[in-house]
Design an enzyme around this catalytic site. Structure first.
Site: not given
Length: 329
Positions: A130, A61
């Site tokens: 998540h 990321e």
């Protein structure tokens, strides 16, 4: 008649139309190419535009955001995808100290037309790493613009504005809304960033909500209408900058307000909304500003626990009735 389009497809169409209109627009992220993204939000784009404009990246990321920052500051208009909102934490240095600050550090001479897209929100039993709603973290950072559409029409118009914006934007796609259908024009259109929408007009109480909670609030408003309770629902659409003026105008009319969001209540964006209301509309309030949000806990994996953890239609209805039950000031 306006056609129906899904939340995912509305996002995809906005990206495709902007890529067709501007060769400087490209996409990068994990599995967005051949696979189309974990939620299929980028489906078909690599086949149409090639692998130089729809780029599959390694699982990094920080590198994805760094790629986007570098590309944006050197003249391109990148759209970079962080699969789950939770993972922006891995790239926070790039987002907070690079993307958000470069324009300021260069005295306004740098242009950063970077769009970061990510999936947020709970309700899919995806567990604590998540399922988070972290909008308060990114709204706290000067230099970032943050949008959170609640329906397909707003998704397409806001995403178009994000791509055209010359400053870093973060588009939060709510995972529980991915299958939502709505009327969406085929031609390109843009919804200005920083403009809230009165999703439902009412006179008795204002509910301010964003993302999936807007739709929950609208459902509750229709139910309560049968009991003679007239609820106004305000959807900010853009969380940073926040259209405080529209919220204040509504509160001055209804005199009572409930702020609803999925993120934890403590330190949530609802507290900022409440603070701005009391600063600018205190004399118009007939009751304290109410806040309904998640408890101060990680999001549970268990479907039953997660359902209890997230704000629900029943809890919104209770919050509205509580606001109305308080004696007038």
């Amino acid at each position: 008649m306006t056609r129906k389009l899904g939340y995912v497809q509305a996002f995809n169409e906005a990206v495709r139309q902007e890529m067709e209109a501007n060769d400087d627009v490209f996409c990068a992220g994990e599995d967005i190419g051949g696979f189309g993204g974990v939620f299929q939000t980028y489906a078909g784009l690599q086949k149409e535009f090639g692998d130089r404009r729809v780029v599959d990246t390694p699982i990094s990321e920080q590198a994805i955001i760094g790629l986007g920052v570098g590309a944006a500051v050197t003249g391109l208009r990148p759209i970079v995808d962080i699969m789950f909102m939770d993972f922006i934490c891995v790239a926070f240095d790039q987002i907070v100290n690079q993307a958000a600050k470069l324009k300021y550090m260069f005295g306004g001479a740098a242009t950063i037309p970077l769009t970061i897209t990510t999936g947020g929100g709970g309700g899919l039993s995806a567990a604590a790493q998540h399922s988070q709603s972290l909008e308060a973290l990114i709204c706290h950072i000067p230099g970032l613009k943050v949008v959170h559409p609640s329906n397909p029409y707003d998704m397409k118009g806001l995403m178009t504005s994000c791509i055209r914006e010359d400053n870093p934007t973060i588009m939060i796609k709510h995972k529980r809304l991915l299958g939502m259908q709505g009327e969406v024009p085929e031609e390109p259109y843009a919804i200005p960033l920083g403009e809230a929408k009165i999703a439902r007009e009412g006179s008795d109480v204002t509910v301010v909500a964003w993302g999936r909670m807007v739709n929950e609030a609208l459902d509750v408003a229709e139910q309560l209408a049968g009991d003679g309770i007239d609820v106004e629902v305000i959807d900010p659409r853009t969380l940073q900058p926040l259209d405080t003026a529209t919220i204040i105008e509504s509160v001055r009319k209804t005199n009572r307000v409930l702020v609803v969001h999925e993120a934890v209540r403590f330190g949530g964006l609802g507290a900022e909304v409440a603070a701005q209301i009391q600063e600018e509309a205190f004399d118009h309030l007939d009751a304290p500003v109410g806040r309904l949000a998640a408890p101060f806990s990680p999001v549970p994996f268990s479907p039953a626990l997660e359902q209890h953890y997230l704000p629900s239609a029943d809890r919104i209805a209770d919050g509205i009735r509580d606001a109305l039950a308080r004696p007038g000031a």
